[in-house]
Structure formats: C-alpha cells, structure tokens
Design a protein around this motif. Sequence first.
Motif, PDB file in Angstrom:
ATOM      1  N   ALA A   9       1.000  -0.995  -0.014  1.00  0.00           N
ATOM      2  CA  ALA A   9       0.031   0.054  -0.481  1.00  0.00           C
ATOM      3  C   ALA A   9       1.026   1.585  -0.308  1.00  0.00           C
ATOM      4  N   GLU A  10       0.250   1.778  -0.645  1.00  0.00           N
ATOM      5  CA  GLU A  10       0.972   3.430  -0.811  1.00  0.00           C
ATOM      6  C   GLU A  10       0.217   4.428  -0.372  1.00  0.00           C
ATOM      7  N   ILE A  11       0.818   5.542   0.347  1.00  0.00           N
ATOM      8  CA  ILE A  11      -0.026   6.891   0.626  1.00  0.00           C
ATOM      9  C   ILE A  11      -1.221   7.423  -0.405  1.00  0.00           C
ATOM     10  N   SER A  12      -2.225   7.307   0.091  1.00  0.00           N
ATOM     11  CA  SER A  12      -2.849   7.750  -0.985  1.00  0.00           C
ATOM     12  C   SER A  12      -3.991   8.749  -0.188  1.00  0.00           C
ATOM     13  N   GLU A  13      -5.102   9.255  -1.298  1.00  0.00           N
ATOM     14  CA  GLU A  13      -6.310  10.021  -0.984  1.00  0.00           C
ATOM     15  C   GLU A  13      -7.002   8.485  -0.489  1.00  0.00           C
ATOM     16  N   ASP A  14      -7.327   7.876  -1.077  1.00  0.00           N
ATOM     17  CA  ASP A  14      -8.431   6.768  -0.636  1.00  0.00           C
ATOM     18  C   ASP A  14      -7.979   6.046   0.798  1.00  0.00           C
ATOM     19  N   ASN A  15      -6.895   5.734   0.417  1.00  0.00           N
ATOM     20  CA  ASN A  15      -6.637   5.191   1.884  1.00  0.00           C
ATOM     21  C   ASN A  15      -6.438   5.820   2.861  1.00  0.00           C
ATOM     22  N   ALA A  16      -6.111   7.396   3.053  1.00  0.00           N
ATOM     23  CA  ALA A  16      -6.158   8.470   3.990  1.00  0.00           C
ATOM     24  C   ALA A  16      -7.501   8.886   4.977  1.00  0.00           C
ATOM     25  N   VAL A  17      -8.259   8.559   3.364  1.00  0.00           N
ATOM     26  CA  VAL A  17      -9.567   8.699   4.037  1.00  0.00           C
ATOM     27  C   VAL A  17     -10.316   7.312   4.489  1.00  0.00           C
ATOM     28  N   LYS A  18     -10.334   6.166   3.804  1.00  0.00           N
ATOM     29  CA  LYS A  18     -10.299   4.549   4.620  1.00  0.00           C
ATOM     30  C   LYS A  18     -10.380   4.656   5.822  1.00  0.00           C
ATOM     31  N   ALA A  19      -8.883   5.369   6.704  1.00  0.00           N
ATOM     32  CA  ALA A  19      -8.323   5.377   7.589  1.00  0.00           C
ATOM     33  C   ALA A  19      -9.188   6.547   8.576  1.00  0.00           C
ATOM     34  N   ILE A  20      -9.446   7.125   8.232  1.00  0.00           N
ATOM     35  CA  ILE A  20     -10.148   8.641   8.787  1.00  0.00           C
ATOM     36  C   ILE A  20     -12.196   7.921   9.455  1.00  0.00           C
ATOM     37  N   ALA A  21     -12.233   7.622   8.171  1.00  0.00           N
ATOM     38  CA  ALA A  21     -13.102   7.012   8.177  1.00  0.00           C
ATOM     39  C   ALA A  21     -13.580   5.865   9.427  1.00  0.00           C
ATOM     40  N   ALA A  22     -11.995   5.078   9.427  1.00  0.00           N
ATOM     41  CA  ALA A  22     -12.145   3.715   9.790  1.00  0.00           C
ATOM     42  C   ALA A  22     -12.148   4.544  11.893  1.00  0.00           C
ATOM     43  N   TYR A  23     -11.408   5.222  11.678  1.00  0.00           N
ATOM     44  CA  TYR A  23     -10.916   5.506  13.061  1.00  0.00           C
ATOM     45  C   TYR A  23     -12.974   6.145  13.598  1.00  0.00           C
ATOM     46  N   GLU A  24     -12.970   7.084  12.939  1.00  0.00           N
ATOM     47  CA  GLU A  24     -14.455   7.758  12.995  1.00  0.00           C
ATOM     48  C   GLU A  24     -15.573   6.778  13.682  1.00  0.00           C
ATOM     49  N   ARG A  25     -15.200   5.863  12.882  1.00  0.00           N
ATOM     50  CA  ARG A  25     -16.352   4.720  13.498  1.00  0.00           C
ATOM     51  C   ARG A  25     -16.099   3.645  14.751  1.00  0.00           C
ATOM     52  N   THR A  26     -14.796   4.305  15.326  1.00  0.00           N
ATOM     53  CA  THR A  26     -14.751   4.305  16.756  1.00  0.00           C
ATOM     54  C   THR A  26     -15.204   5.034  17.864  1.00  0.00           C
ATOM     55  N   LEU A  27     -16.232   5.749  17.377  1.00  0.00           N
ATOM     56  CA  LEU A  27     -16.688   7.256  17.655  1.00  0.00           C
ATOM     57  C   LEU A  27     -17.988   7.096  17.672  1.00  0.00           C
ATOM     58  N   ILE A  28     -18.246   5.831  19.374  1.00  0.00           N
ATOM     59  CA  ILE A  28     -19.453   5.839  19.051  1.00  0.00           C
ATOM     60  C   ILE A  28     -20.182   5.852  20.837  1.00  0.00           C
ATOM     61  N   THR A  29     -21.282   5.993  20.977  1.00  0.00           N
ATOM     62  CA  THR A  29     -21.421   6.225  22.722  1.00  0.00           C
ATOM     63  C   THR A  29     -22.765   5.554  22.806  1.00  0.00           C
ATOM     64  N   PRO A  30     -22.479   3.848  22.826  1.00  0.00           N
ATOM     65  CA  PRO A  30     -23.720   3.018  22.705  1.00  0.00           C
ATOM     66  C   PRO A  30     -24.234   2.915  23.867  1.00  0.00           C
ATOM     67  N   ASN A  31     -23.534   3.505  25.442  1.00  0.00           N
ATOM     68  CA  ASN A  31     -23.942   2.791  26.441  1.00  0.00           C
ATOM     69  C   ASN A  31     -24.602   4.036  26.978  1.00  0.00           C
ATOM     70  N   SER A  32     -25.241   5.135  26.519  1.00  0.00           N
ATOM     71  CA  SER A  32     -25.741   6.468  27.350  1.00  0.00           C
ATOM     72  C   SER A  32     -27.086   6.221  28.197  1.00  0.00           C
ATOM     73  N   PRO A  33     -27.629   6.493  29.116  1.00  0.00           N
ATOM     74  CA  PRO A  33     -27.756   6.397  29.646  1.00  0.00           C
ATOM     75  C   PRO A  33     -29.603   5.895  29.827  1.00  0.00           C
ATOM     76  N   TYR A  34     -30.028   6.149  28.025  1.00  0.00           N
ATOM     77  CA  TYR A  34     -31.001   5.926  27.514  1.00  0.00           C
ATOM     78  C   TYR A  34     -30.751   4.429  26.775  1.00  0.00           C
ATOM     79  N   ASP A  35     -29.993   4.304  26.450  1.00  0.00           N
ATOM     80  CA  ASP A  35     -28.957   2.896  26.405  1.00  0.00           C
ATOM     81  C   ASP A  35     -29.516   1.360  27.047  1.00  0.00           C
ATOM     82  N   ARG A  36     -28.835   2.159  28.433  1.00  0.00           N
ATOM     83  CA  ARG A  36     -29.232   0.856  29.265  1.00  0.00           C
ATOM     84  C   ARG A  36     -30.677   1.097  29.870  1.00  0.00           C
TER      85      ARG A  36
END
Lengths: 345, 345
Positions: free
Chosen positions: A159-186
């Motif tokens: 793999a090389e550094i590329s736009e596609d890979n950069a945005v894929k990595a950023i999106a992958a990180y953003e998919r970890t930015l979730i809050t599934p255990n709010s008081p509402y969820d519990r």
Amino acid sequence: MFKRKSIVAALALAGATGLASAAQWQALPERAPEPADNPTTPAKVKLGKLLYLDPRLSSTGTVSCNSCHNVMAGGEDNRPVAAGVHGQTGGRSAPTVWNAAFNATQFWDGRAASLEDQARGPVTNPIEMGMKSWDDVVARLKQIPEYPRLFKEAFGPDAEISEDNAVKAIAAYERTLITPNSPYDRYVKGDKSALTEQQVRGMKTFAEVGCIGCHSGPAFNGQMGQGTGVFQKFPMFDNPYFEGKYDFKDDLGRYEVTKNEADKHLFKVPTLRNIALTAPYFHNGAVKTLDEAVRVMAKLQLNKDLSDQQVEDIVAFLNALTGPFPKQDLPRLPATPGRTFDFVK
Amino acid sequence: MFKRKSIVAALALAGATGLASAAQWQALPERAPEPADNPTTPAKVKLGKLLYLDPRLSSTGTVSCNSCHNVMAGGEDNRPVAAGVHGQTGGRSAPTVWNAAFNATQFWDGRAASLEDQARGPVTNPIEMGMKSWDDVVARLKQIPEYPRLFKEAFGPDAEISEDNAVKAIAAYERTLITPNSPYDRYVKGDKSALTEQQVRGMKTFAEVGCIGCHSGPAFNGQMGQGTGVFQKFPMFDNPYFEGKYDFKDDLGRYEVTKNEADKHLFKVPTLRNIALTAPYFHNGAVKTLDEAVRVMAKLQLNKDLSDQQVEDIVAFLNALTGPFPKQDLPRLPATPGRTFDFVK
C-alpha cells in the motif's frame, strides 16, 4: 424520504394511538456498520486517528479535522459556524463526529454518501483546511517518515499513501467514535434505574408530541444506513411566530446538491445523540440553547406550542442521550526531524 | 548574564583543554522543579491539562494553549510564527512547552519569570487567544459546571475559579511535560549503547566547537532556574556571510522588556531538548532546517565554519535529545449541556 405532510399524518396517527410502541426505542449497536471495502481494523484506526488530529493536513498547519470536530468535546466546536484557515468562516455549523457512523449520509445536505467521502471534502475546501489538492496532501504525508509505514500496516505491504487510503483510515477511526451506552441505551436494554422520572416523562413526550417522526431509530436521525437518508424541510423561520427573532440567511440546502426543486430548504435530520453537547443548534447554529431548539422545532415542524414543562422534560430526556465516551490516548504525531513544511502564513 | 566576548574567551579555553569535562554532561531531572507556592499535585495537573486543551479560553472558541504549543508534537506548531484568533500572526515563533519547566525565564525575551506568569499572557493577547480580560475568562469558566468542582479539588474546598488558580494549574500540568529519558540521558547515566557512534562524535563536536558555552546544563539552555536566565545577542544576520539569505525583521528582543541599551537584540538561549521536532528555528523561525540552524549559529555566535561532517554529527547528537514523551490520556473537556458561549465570530 419523509415529506412534511406525511410526517404530520404519521404523527396524527401516533397521537391517536397514544404512546409510541416499544419497537420505536432502539439502543445503539455496540459497533458501527462498516462498508465491505473498508473493515475497521486497529491499524487503520490508529492511522486514522493520527490523520484526524494532524494539523499538517491544512495549508497553514493550524487546522485538523479535530479543530472543528473536537473529540474531546461534543464532536464539534460549539460555534454557529466553524472557523478554518486564516480564521475564515462558512455558512453552516460543523456537525458532530460522534456517531456520524450511524448517519445514512454526511454533511447537512447529504452530499457525501459515506464517512470516507465526507473526509475528502474539508481538507481541500479553501475556507476549511485550505489544501490546494489531495495530491499536495499526499506529497506532504510522504515526507513524514512514519506515515509510509503506518499506511502499509493499515492497508498491506504494497500500500502507498493515497487519498483513498487516507480517507479510509479517517473513516475507520470515526467508526470507533460512538456512544452506545448512554443512560437511554441502558434503560432500553432493561435497566429501569438508568433514567430519572423526568427523563422517562420526557421520552414519552418526545414520542407523543411527534419528535420521533423524524428523529427515529437508534441514532434518532431517521432510519440507519438506508438510501440517501432522511431529509426534512427547514422553513428558515418564515413562520410569523419567529419573525425577526433569529439570524437566518437563506440556504437552499439539499437543492444545492440535487438541483431538484422539491429539495429546496431540505436538510438532513441530524442525530440527537449527544445533542446536549452541540449547542448552538440547527444547520447554521442560529438557536443558542437546547430548550429553545426543542421549542422551535415543535412549532416549525409540528405546529405545536409546547409548555415549559414539556420542553424541560424533553431536554431532560435528550440529556440521557449523552455519552459515555470511549477512553482514548493522546497520540504522538509522526515527526519530521530537523525540518518542517512551508506552511502558508 | 553571558556576553559574547566572555563566551568566546570561555570557548577558547575549552578548545585549549580539549574535550569538555564530564561534569558538563548532565541528565535531566526526573521531576521538574516546583515553586514553593505551587506544588505539582495530580488534581492540579488534571485541571491544568483541561485548561491547556480547552479552546473556550479564546475569544473565538477556536484556540487553546495546545493550538500553538502542541503536546502531540514538539510542543509547538512547526510554523515560523504562530497563528491566533482570526488567523492573526505575530512576530515570534512559539517556543516548545516540552521542558519549559527547566527554563529560568519564559518567552523569547524572558519577560515572564515563571510558567505561571507565562500562562497569563497569551490568553488576553489580542492576536493570540484574544480574550478581553482574565475576568472574562474566569466568568466563562464559572459557567462550565464541572470547573468550579475541579478548582476546589485542585486548590481546596474554599477555592474559587480565579486567574491565579488557572495559571497555577496550567503551570502544574506543564511541569509534567518533561522528557528526562532521552537517549542522551541514558548515555550520561551509563548506558553507553544509548547513543550511536556518530551521536557520540557529535556530542564531542558540540562541546569542542563551543555550542555548549550557551547551551549548557541538563536542558541545554544555560544554567537552570537561576536569576533571569541566559540571554545571547542575536546579530539578526548582519553578517556578510548570510547577507540577503534570510527573511529577518528587526526585533529588539530583551530590550523591549528592560529598555536597557545593552539588551538590544538579546534573546533567551532556548533549550535544545527535542530541538529536532521544533523546526523552523530561531525566535522568528527564519531558518528552516536543523542542519542549517547549526551552521548559522556556529558562524554567528562562534565565528566558525563547520564542515558538513561536523554539522551532520552535531545534528545526530541533537536528535538524541528527543523524547521519549510521557503517555497521556485524551481528556473529556467539561461540558455546558444545552448551551454554549457567544464566541466571537
């Protein structure tokens, strides 16, 4: 796509049947959905987090994704409109990155179909991060010694550094930015002590009044991951009730993307997850407080005048959609020993 | 205070005796010195870190201490001069926050005697963080529900949010931003494998050439914690050797503070700890690379023309003064549920 009339009809029905059904209350999944061509892996998340926090992705070296979508806060900047390079400001408010993974589309006008596509935009927007092109971004990243290795770790040895890979990595990180255990969820999962009495009352009011007509599903942003997402007409306060009360410039919304007459003034229904942390409100941040935002929406979208008690109860419920946030490390950005870039002054 | 002639004399002596003595090579203490009235405690460090990372300490809500002194990088911004609110830029380069605790004075002109005093400055500087007054900052912090409790935890049950307490907390956090276990430190403490052959050669050259005349002590910034610190005349490149090569505006340096004729063009001798991470170089960032900075300094301060080999060796040694950096968590900034501030647009 919901249209105003059909929502009002649906809400009339909901009103007639009393409380919304239990099926309407859904907890957030513990993991965000992932596209087949970009599974979320630790190496991608690690790289994506660095790119997300790295101000060298901007022309001046001063603006990172995190500048306007602050993960230490509500995933945005608490400003009406964001400030990019040279302090320039645009016309719309930065949406939260928290749980953006559960949006069917990204941006207020839904012009990006995925987190990957969203991440392409701000970097080369002249009033946001100001890079001339993604080629320039890639050229810069290639000069930062650790990045080539991190891209290979994330995307394979060739793999090389590329736009596609950069945005894929950023999106992958953003998919970890979730809050599934709010008081509402519990609460939804069975812990009846997770909400206060007032919050439960607010939850019922939220359904009865009809907010849930648009703000449905686990992220309260309409159905998840379907088609082009849920849009709703924003009447730009052309309601006599609000005459002259807010600073609203005209914004054609989704029409700017589709050029379809019916899409004029349509905006994406935003998630209500962590909404208490993202004042000011609406696509241009014209309303400063959450209680006022609730009151305005009820009037504009549902033609209902809420009582103070109803507003307070709904706000209490909305506060139950906040966090908790995953623990994260403060990373070290890859260095360029002995040199730097010719950042724009 | 060192003056140019006495340094040249001292260096002639060092040259005559050959290699600098072992006493000249000092490892960085494992803990930064603390003023008697502001001991470093975990509660203060926790609060100070939040204040350091909180952009709500700026008029626009976009600039935090960390914007220009990035702890994820070399403790500064890798720009010639920093960018504050509305993209405004000043005349001097942001110094690194890493190991600033070991500086006898702060700012390039030494106008702050302590980290506490330094922290007062940028917040109300109109081109940096742009707040009108510390009273305004305090008023804002008081409206962020968690901060009153955090100040009490840090300063006692009767403590209030105040300018003094805020800068004390920020300084306490900064005293944890130290890098005492660099390869150089491990070498000095006896691990002879910690440096490469070239780095050891560079270390000797660094002493023999005379760099150590000013860049002495454990932080390579002159003696530690003594009086008003070590200043050195910066000849603004009025040397024919550099004629027209760099973009240097006149800057009277320490004279601006003391109005003492002898202090014209004097600047603080900066630490060389993590110097490889803080390009571009000098008080206005006019020199882009570390090798060039070494060459320029040797010519300007010591009137020596270094060979390419000498420059490369010294740079190799300077790279041994980098990190490692303490692990830190990415904190959650205290929230203002349902509302925000009227940030300057």
